[in-house]
Each structure stands twice: as structure tokens, then as C-alpha cells.
Design a protein around this motif. Structure first.
Motif, PDB file in Angstrom:
ATOM      1  N   ARG A 133       0.845  -1.205   0.000  1.00  0.00           N
ATOM      2  CA  ARG A 133       0.000   0.000   0.000  1.00  0.00           C
ATOM      3  C   ARG A 133       0.875   1.248   0.000  1.00  0.00           C
ATOM      4  N   ILE A 147      -3.538  11.232  -2.249  1.00  0.00           N
ATOM      5  CA  ILE A 147      -4.611  10.248  -2.093  1.00  0.00           C
ATOM      6  C   ILE A 147      -5.798  10.613  -2.970  1.00  0.00           C
ATOM      7  N   ASP A 201      -2.560   5.304  -1.126  1.00  0.00           N
ATOM      8  CA  ASP A 201      -3.693   4.554  -0.593  1.00  0.00           C
ATOM      9  C   ASP A 201      -4.058   4.940   0.833  1.00  0.00           C
ATOM     10  N   ALA A 255      -9.815   7.324   3.197  1.00  0.00           N
ATOM     11  CA  ALA A 255      -8.686   6.402   3.274  1.00  0.00           C
ATOM     12  C   ALA A 255      -8.252   6.308   4.732  1.00  0.00           C
ATOM     13  N   CYS A 292      -6.993  -1.298   4.221  1.00  0.00           N
ATOM     14  CA  CYS A 292      -7.053  -0.888   2.807  1.00  0.00           C
ATOM     15  C   CYS A 292      -7.394  -2.056   1.899  1.00  0.00           C
TER      16      CYS A 292
END
Length: 299
Positions: A16, A84, A90, A272, A297
Motif C-alpha cells: 500500500r 490520495i 492509498d 482512506a 485498505c
């Protein structure tokens, strides 16, 4: 140990991309570098590029594979959030910033990460107790101060989403209070009973909520037997909902200092996951927080 297993579970996923706001912090640099070498995260560093590289050289940390976006401390959070928003990262991580500055960027009406205005941002701590030999989620000891009933319901939803991301499909939620009976003079017990009723009627989903439950009853099956409590949650709680930040902050710090618990922390409710740890937390604790966010995530 729970966090080691979590890291192993996260590794098969795509690493991520974590945008670090205010990356000129040696503890944060150590944590994201370790996360990178473990193949759970790809750090994107936002902050004073010269200072970041200087810190890395002084502590012999290789950041040559990391993207760096040069920004002042005031602009670092906005830069990280924009990455993001643009799909280039992420998750978000707090570095050398005040929490208020980070949240200001997250909550920005035009360029922030709070597009669902019905959601509540809340902090979820993920703790592993070596004494109990189990993991649990605690909310909220860092962000929401004095929540009303509606906010508490949203906090449970956030914690449940985090728990499901961590592999607990139907978490058991204990709404904490000093006693197990409803007392109109103790608001914590009234809120707890109402939240349990809301869960039974399908207003709070994907979990089992019970309360009021005292801390010993929430975590100890021996206490449950001694007090004669009948509950699907008592003694086996996955999530502990605190009445307010006074209780939550004290409980979490007691777990860490008195109970030697290992801890990770993530803000839920934004577009997020946001890795938010205390400035005093170790690089290992920050690594665990990254692993938690990466797992969330991926689910």
C-alpha cells in the motif's frame, strides 16, 4: 505474536502506498523503511526534502527508492492528502505535524478526505495484550472527545469496519461503563443500553453489541462467571467502546504502560485510513499501525 501474523497476512497483497505528511521525523522514517522492506508499504515522503535526506544520511537509512515531494511543514499535509485524492497513494500517515494540522487537511471541504459528510472520524487503537494473549480494538482515546449517542453509533461502525479489515467478520462490541445495570444517573450506562438495543434492531450492523459492561466483565470470562452475567460479548469482547476521551486515553495508556500491550492506531471514517500515532510511540508501534492500515485498505 498478533502483529507479526498480521504483517505476514498483509505481505501477499500489493504494498500500500503511504503518503507521509511531515516526513522529517527519524522515528517515522525508520518505521516506513521497515514497512517497505517487509513489502507491506511503499512510502511517499512529503516534507522538507533537504531535512529528510539529512536525517536519513545521519542515521544510515536508505530512502533512495522513495518518492519525495518537497513541501513546507505547513503544506506537507495538503500535499499528502492531494496524493490520495489523485489516486497516487492509498493511505495517509502523520509525521512531524500537529494532529490538528493533519486533520485540517483531511477535513478540508474542497480538497479533503471526508467526502461522506454523514460519517464521523474516530480513532481506533489496535492492541495486543501479552497477558490476555489476545487482540482487541479500543475507541476512542485520541480524537472524539465527548460523543453523544449518534456519534457513538458511528464510532462503533468505524471500529467494526476496522475489525473486519483485520479479519474479524462479526466482532463483539462491549460498551463500557462502571456497572452492568442501567442507572439514569450514569449516562454511560444509558447510552450502552440504547446502543445494544439499536444493534438488536438492525440499526448497527455486522457486529454484536452489548452493554453496559464493566471492563473486567468485558475481558475476563472468570469475572463473567463470578458475576453471573449472561452475554454473547462479555468475556470475549473484540471492540471496547469508551464513554469519552478521558476514559479512552487513560485506558489505552494503562494498557501500554501497565499491561505492556503492543499498540497500533488508525483514524477511520475518512476516504482512506489515516495512520495516527503518538509522538512518543516507537518506530515498532508506528510499523504496527502501518500494517493495520494496510490490512484495512485491502478489505
Amino acid at each position: 505474536m498478533y502483529f507479526d501474523k498480521l504483517i505476514e497476512q498483509v505481505r501477499p497483497q500489493r504494498p500500500r502506498r503511504v503518503a507521509v505528511a511531515g516526513a522529517e521525523d527519524i522515528v517515522v522514517l525508520k518505521a516506513v523503511t521497515e514497512a517497505y522492506h517487509m513489502h507491506i508499504a511503499e512510502p511517499i515522503l512529503c516534507g522538507n526534502e533537504q531535512e529528510i535526506k539529512k536525517l536519513a544520511r545521519e542515521h544510515q537509512i536508505d530512502i533512495s527508492d522513495f518518492s519525495i515531494f518537497n513541501a513546507s511543514l505547513e503544506q506537507a499535509a495538503k500535499t499528502a492528502v492531494s496524493l490520495i485524492k489523485e489516486g497516487k497513494a492509498d493511505m495517509l500517515m502523520k509525521g512531524l505535524l500537529q494532529t490538528a494540522d493533519l486533520l485540517r487537511a483531511v477535513l478540508d471541504r474542497e480538497n479533503g478526505l471526508h467526502s461522506d459528510k454523514t460519517s464521523v472520524l474516530s480513532h481506533v487503537s489496535v492492541a495486543y495484550s501479552p497477558i490476555l494473549q489476545r487482540m482487541m480494538l479500543l475507541t476512542d482515546g485520541a480524537m472524539v472527545t465527548y460523543p453523544d449517542l449518534k456519534t457513538k453509533a458511528k464510532m462503533i461502525e468505524n471500529a467494526v469496519k476496522a475489525a473486519r479489515g483485520l479479519g474479524i467478520e462479526k466482532p463483539r462490541v462491549a460498551v463500557l461503563a462502571p456497572v452492568e445495570v442501567v442507572n439514569s444517573e450514569m449516562p454511560a450506562t444509558v447510552d450502552a443500553a440504547l446502543l445494544a438495543a439499536m444493534n438488536r434492531r438492525g440499526q448497527i450492523k455486522n457486529c454484536i453489541v452489548d452493554g453496559p459492561l464493566a471492563m473486567d466483565v468485558a475481558l475476563s470470562e472468570e469475572a463473567v462467571r463470578h458475576k453471573g452475567i449472561v452475554s454473547e460479548v462479555a468475556g470475549r469482547a473484540d471492540i471496547l467502546l469508551m464513554h469519552n476521551i478521558d476514559v479512552g486515553n487513560s485506558v489505552i495508556k494503562s494498557f501500554v504502560i501497565g499491561g505492556n500491550c503492543l499498540l497500533g492506531g488508525v483514524i477511520m471514517g475518512a476516504d482512506a485510513p489515516v495512520v495516527l500515532t503518538s509522538r512518543s510511540d516507537s518506530d515498532q508501534s508506528k510499523l504496527y499501525s502501518i500494517a493495520c492500515a494496510a490490512s484495512i485498505c485491502g478489505n
